[in-house]
Design a protein around this motif. Structure first.
Motif, short mmCIF file in Angstrom:
data_model
loop_
_atom_site.label_atom_id
_atom_site.label_comp_id
_atom_site.label_asym_id
_atom_site.label_seq_id
_atom_site.Cartn_x
_atom_site.Cartn_y
_atom_site.Cartn_z
N LEU A 147 0.83 -1.19 0.00
CA LEU A 147 0.00 0.00 0.00
C LEU A 147 0.87 1.26 0.00
O LEU A 147 1.93 1.30 0.63
CB LEU A 147 -0.92 0.01 1.22
CG LEU A 147 -1.98 -1.10 1.28
CD1 LEU A 147 -2.73 -1.02 2.59
CD2 LEU A 147 -2.93 -0.99 0.11
N GLU A 148 0.39 2.27 -0.70
CA GLU A 148 1.14 3.53 -0.78
C GLU A 148 1.19 4.20 0.59
O GLU A 148 0.21 4.17 1.35
CB GLU A 148 0.48 4.49 -1.77
CG GLU A 148 0.53 4.05 -3.21
CD GLU A 148 -0.13 5.07 -4.13
OE1 GLU A 148 -0.49 6.16 -3.64
OE2 GLU A 148 -0.30 4.77 -5.33
N SER A 149 2.31 4.83 0.90
CA SER A 149 2.39 5.65 2.10
C SER A 149 1.59 6.93 1.86
O SER A 149 1.51 7.43 0.75
CB SER A 149 3.84 5.98 2.43
OG SER A 149 4.46 6.63 1.33
N ARG A 150 1.00 7.42 2.95
CA ARG A 150 0.14 8.60 2.87
C ARG A 150 0.63 9.67 3.82
O ARG A 150 1.31 9.38 4.81
CB ARG A 150 -1.32 8.23 3.21
CG ARG A 150 -1.89 7.13 2.35
CD ARG A 150 -2.14 7.59 0.92
NE ARG A 150 -2.56 6.48 0.07
CZ ARG A 150 -3.11 6.62 -1.13
NH1 ARG A 150 -3.29 7.84 -1.61
NH2 ARG A 150 -3.45 5.58 -1.85
N GLY A 151 0.26 10.92 3.55
CA GLY A 151 0.71 12.01 4.40
C GLY A 151 -0.31 13.12 4.49
O GLY A 151 -1.37 13.08 3.86
N ALA A 152 0.01 14.12 5.29
CA ALA A 152 -0.85 15.29 5.46
C ALA A 152 0.04 16.54 5.56
O ALA A 152 1.20 16.46 5.98
CB ALA A 152 -1.72 15.16 6.69
N LEU A 153 -0.54 17.64 5.16
CA LEU A 153 0.18 18.92 5.11
C LEU A 153 -0.68 19.97 5.80
O LEU A 153 -1.84 20.17 5.44
CB LEU A 153 0.44 19.29 3.65
CG LEU A 153 1.14 20.60 3.33
CD1 LEU A 153 2.56 20.60 3.87
CD2 LEU A 153 1.15 20.84 1.83
N TRP A 154 -0.11 20.62 6.82
CA TRP A 154 -0.85 21.59 7.63
C TRP A 154 -0.20 22.95 7.46
O TRP A 154 0.98 23.13 7.73
CB TRP A 154 -0.86 21.13 9.07
CG TRP A 154 -1.36 22.11 10.09
CD1 TRP A 154 -2.00 23.29 9.89
CD2 TRP A 154 -1.22 21.97 11.51
NE1 TRP A 154 -2.30 23.90 11.07
CE2 TRP A 154 -1.84 23.11 12.08
CE3 TRP A 154 -0.66 21.00 12.33
CZ2 TRP A 154 -1.87 23.30 13.46
CZ3 TRP A 154 -0.71 21.19 13.71
CH2 TRP A 154 -1.31 22.33 14.27
N VAL A 155 -0.99 23.93 6.97
CA VAL A 155 -0.49 25.29 6.83
C VAL A 155 -1.43 26.24 7.55
O VAL A 155 -2.60 25.93 7.78
CB VAL A 155 -0.37 25.71 5.34
CG1 VAL A 155 0.60 24.82 4.59
CG2 VAL A 155 -1.73 25.73 4.66
#
Length: 850
Positions: free
Chosen positions: A688-696
């Motif tokens: 499974l692909e690794s996933r991420g999040a971006l907080w600005v």
């Protein structure tokens, strides 16, 4: 079986139903690309281009292209009327669905095609004083459909003007070639050009067969036009017209309005199939019928239906092009004013009236050279070329017999006439003669040049000076009062203009035309000078257009050059939006599918155009490639941000060789990166692909808005872990994540899923918050059937509008549709910037991502 086991199995079954297989996207995309390729393989235009052995564009398929379509003589008001009456359904669709915007456009003075196209093609305003004038070097009356004078004027444009707009492209039914490599049905390039004339008879037969429907339709319209002409005959009996002569020219009028249009459309579609960088086409049908029957007549508007259908066919061909990303822009060169023929009101032509006036002054006959009372109607049939065409479709002889050493020359067309005094006529001054032309000849307005940048004018009310008395001449409600006044002065000082300029229109009187017609142009009235431009919402218009509220033809030229990448001028770069106004914030979330469209072609520029069309303040993007071989090794997020003139932060969820793949947030508003990190994944599922999040953090109206962008996994269990993390202390419950907060992205789950229900316990689903609104699906692009993309918001945020664009560009650019939410964020008290908590993650990850 226990209740817990039944519940678990039920959840697993629902999860399997809600899951969108990764391979499904690829299969759908491949099917779409195959269908488009098959359609191109069967395209008549593609085959005709091959049979005619026409050269193709050598540039990459992602290069921009432009098709400029001119609707000759259609005023902004008449187009608006046609749209309201439902007479142009495709143009209405462009406005409502394809994010086109209708702009008023100032045609300039003189408001003629010859002047407007010179400004568009070469950047020179008022290149000629009118469509008819006297060439001072030879003393001959000339008209701008004659090959010799058109070639002479264009040679001067090429010498003194800017870069030709149509360089490397093609032109159809235009006054000038505009520097086009191939020009057809123009005064200097009669007929369809050498490619067809030199082709074998078999190719010509195939051309006819492949476009049989167009020729059948033309034949049917000929019958209909004949029937309508009979109705005109009955009206003509009452008015005393030459009915036999009118019937004689019915076929000629149909050839101009119908056949010439169909031949040009066929040629444009072939040029699109070849990938020419710029194509210009002029539709004459409305202008021809408006001259004859009036600009608001039913039949003139009936021709707009055929033009609307022709534009639809060109637009569809442009959207399917495999060689360029084409824009289609529609505009008009000028409008038309309903006018009374001068000779019907005064019982004589203008030339006769001027001659009588001067004869009385000299007490002896005055020799006058004039072009006669006929307008330009029907003469453009000669654009088809060939002597046989001219014998088959005759036109009226516009000119009277040439006069040797005339004392006066009157070049009259429409509501404007140039009066040239070739010798000393009387002891009276120019001012006295101008006043006599108003008082004795009944001309509404007469102008002469004065000192530099000034002109004198006479009406029944007396003498006036421009620019000081522009309101008395043009009227206080003229939409281009200041600019039209300056252009009118320049017209008086034009080296080819007459000593006297007679105008059939003034602000407080009836409108006259000096030709036998009911619709006129070339003059100064609001109807004649108010054209239009129908352009995509992201068209790169110069900044001054926003300040004055309308376009000029030079603006259209500048925008076209910028779109084609032929200018580096910063003035041509439009800032389509300058940040939010008031408390309204527009946020877009968009899975861009590595910028690979449904045609299988990667194009960050196309994604940027989708974004620009909708003018968001904040953009959350998922599935971006940076430096990956499959998409050409480019930095997609940097290219998109540069196109939009936005700042950005990017987080790579995966590293693939030397490339990266992840999410980004873009904005023109002040923005600070708080955190960018990976989300939990299943250790037992390494595939499974690794996933991420971006907080600005976005600064908006003195507030700080927390925006988190994410792209969740495909496994239900994995998504559950990731949502718990986002709702936990590391993200939404973090001390720095103060309200208002927005969580958005591709969640790979339907609204009824467990994770969406869990998210709605903490946040609001924006698509559910708008009253009387039915939530719309965002995947997949061509036929959206699943709602996978969301914008979740804090409870204090008010949703004002929700958009899921289904324009052709949006459906082509990615396998997802963008989701845009317009929201109002109430003012709140926030800690100052110095009081913020800066986490170690934010301090380390913020470096080098913007």
């Amino acid at each position: 079986m226990g209740d817990c086991q039944r519940h678990d199995r039920s959840c697993q079954r629902r999860a399997r139903q809600q899951r969108i297989p990764a391979g499904k996207k690829r299969v759908i995309g491949r099917i779409e690309a195959f269908i488009r390729k098959l359609r191109r393989g069967l395209s008549r235009s593609e085959w005709l281009a091959r049979l005619l052995r026409l050269p193709r564009s050598a540039g990459p398929a992602t290069e921009p292209g432009l098709v400029l379509i001119q609707i000759d003589g259609l005023a902004h008001s008449q187009l608006s009327h046609g749209l309201k009456q439902g007479g142009m359904p495709f143009l209405q669709r462009l406005i409502k669905r394809e994010r086109y915007r209708l702009h008023p456009q100032y045609a300039g003075i003189p408001s003629t095609t010859a002047a407007v196209q010179a400004e568009l093609f070469y950047g020179i305003k008022a290149a000629v004083p009118g469509f008819n004038f006297m060439e001072r070097a030879s003393g001959k009356l000339v008209r701008m459909f004659e090959p010799e004078i058109t070639a002479l004027v264009e040679s001067k444009l090429e010498k003194y003007g800017a870069e030709p707009l149509l360089k490397g492209g093609s032109a159809y039914v235009d006054n000038y070639t505009g520097g086009a490599a191939e020009a057809h049905f123009c005064p200097n390039a009669l007929g369809w050009g050498p490619s067809l004339r030199e082709s074998s008879p078999l190719v010509f037969v195939l051309l006819i067969i492949s476009n049989a429907h167009s020729f059948v339709r033309t034949a049917a319209l000929l019958v209909l036009e004949t029937m309508l002409a009979l109705v005109d005959c009955i009206r003509g009996l009452i008015d005393g017209h030459d009915l036999i002569a009118e019937l004689k020219f019915v076929p000629t009028r149909v050839v101009i309005a119908i056949l010439l249009r169909e031949l040009a459309v066929i040629g444009v579609k072939i040029d699109i199939a070849r990938g020419l960088p710029i194509i210009h086409l002029n539709f004459l049908g409305y202008d021809e019928q408006a001259h004859r029957r009036g600009p608001s007549s039913e039949f003139a508007h009936w021709t707009l239906k055929g033009i609307d259908d022709a534009i639809a066919r060109i637009w569809r061909a442009a959207q399917r092009s495999a060689h360029r990303h084409y824009d289609v822009w529609i505009y008009s060169d000028h409008g038309q004013q309903y006018a009374l023929p001068y000779h019907q009101v005064h019982g004589r032509s203008l030339a006769e009236a001027v001659a009588e006036l001067c004869t009385r002054q000299l007490n002896e006959p005055v020799t006058v050279q004039s072009n006669g009372p006929w307008g330009i109607q029907l003469h453009r049939v000669q654009f088809l070329g060939g002597k046989k065409i001219q014998r088959l479709l005759p036109v009226r002889n516009n000119s009277q017999a040439e006069v040797e050493s005339p004392q006066l020359t009157v070049a009259a067309l429409g509501p404007v006439a140039m009066i040239y005094r070739n010798g000393e006529l009387a002891s009276k001054t120019r001012a006295e003669l101008a006043r006599d032309l108003v008082e004795d000849a009944g001309i509404p307005l007469v102008l002469i040049k004065d000192a530099p940048n000034r002109a004198r004018a006479w009406t029944e009310a007396g003498e006036f000076m421009l620019p000081e008395d522009s309101i008395q001449i043009l009227g206080a409600d003229h939409p281009f009062l200041e600019e039209a006044s300056q252009d009118l002065i320049k017209l008086c000082h034009h080296p080819e203009a007459g000593e006297f300029i007679a105008c059939g229109w003034r602000a407080d009187g009836p409108a006259y035309t000096f030709a036998i017609e009911h619709g006129a142009h070339g003059g100064i009235s609001p109807e004649e000078t108010t054209a239009f431009a129908l352009l995509p919402n992201d068209a790169p218009l110069p900044l001054p257009t926003r300040q004055r509220g309308y376009l000029r033809t030079a603006d259209l030229r500048q925008a076209a050059l910028h779109l084609l990448g032929r200018t580096e001028s910063r003035m041509a770069q439009v800032r389509q939006w300058q940040g939010s106004v008031g408390e309204v914030l527009r946020i877009m979330t968009y899975n861009v599918h590595s910028c690979i469209g449904m045609d299988g072609q990667p194009s960050p520029e196309r994604i940027a155009r989708v974004i620009a069309c909708h003018r968001p303040d904040v953009v959350a993007l998922q599935e971006l490639d940076v430096g990956r071989a499959r998409t050409g090794g480019i930095d997609q997020v940097r290219r998109i941000a540069a196109s939009l003139e936005m700042n950005f932060h990017f987080h790579p969820a995966r590293y693939i060789g030397e490339g990266r793949y992840g999410n980004a947030v873009l904005s023109r508003l002040p923005m600070r990166l708080i955190k960018a990190a990976a989300l939990p994944r299943l250790s037992k599922r390494p595939e499974l692909e690794s996933r991420g999040a971006l907080w600005v953090e976005i600064e908006f109206n003195g507030m700080e808005i927390q925006v988190i962008n994410t792209h969740l996994g495909l496994s239900p269990r994995e998504r559950q872990m990731q949502v718990q993390a986002l709702l936990g202390a590391a993200w939404l419950q973090h001390p720095s994540c103060r309200s208002p907060a927005v969580l958005c992205g591709d969640f790979n789950a339907r609204p009824s899923s467990a994770i969406c229900r869990q998210l709605r316990q903490r946040l609001q689903d924006a698509q559910l918050e708008l009253s009387r609104y039915r939530p719309r699906s965002t995947f997949f692009g061509r036929f959206p059937t699943a709602r996978l993309d969301y914008i979740f918001i804090d409870s204090g945020i008010e949703v004002l509008n929700v958009e899921v664009p289904r324009a052709e560009l949006s459906r082509l650019a990615s396998d997802h549709l963008p989701l845009i939410v317009e929201m109002r964020i109430p003012a709140r008290t926030h800690l100052s910037r110095s009081d913020r908590v800066n986490t170690p993650e934010s301090a380390g990850l913020a470096k080098g991502n913007g």
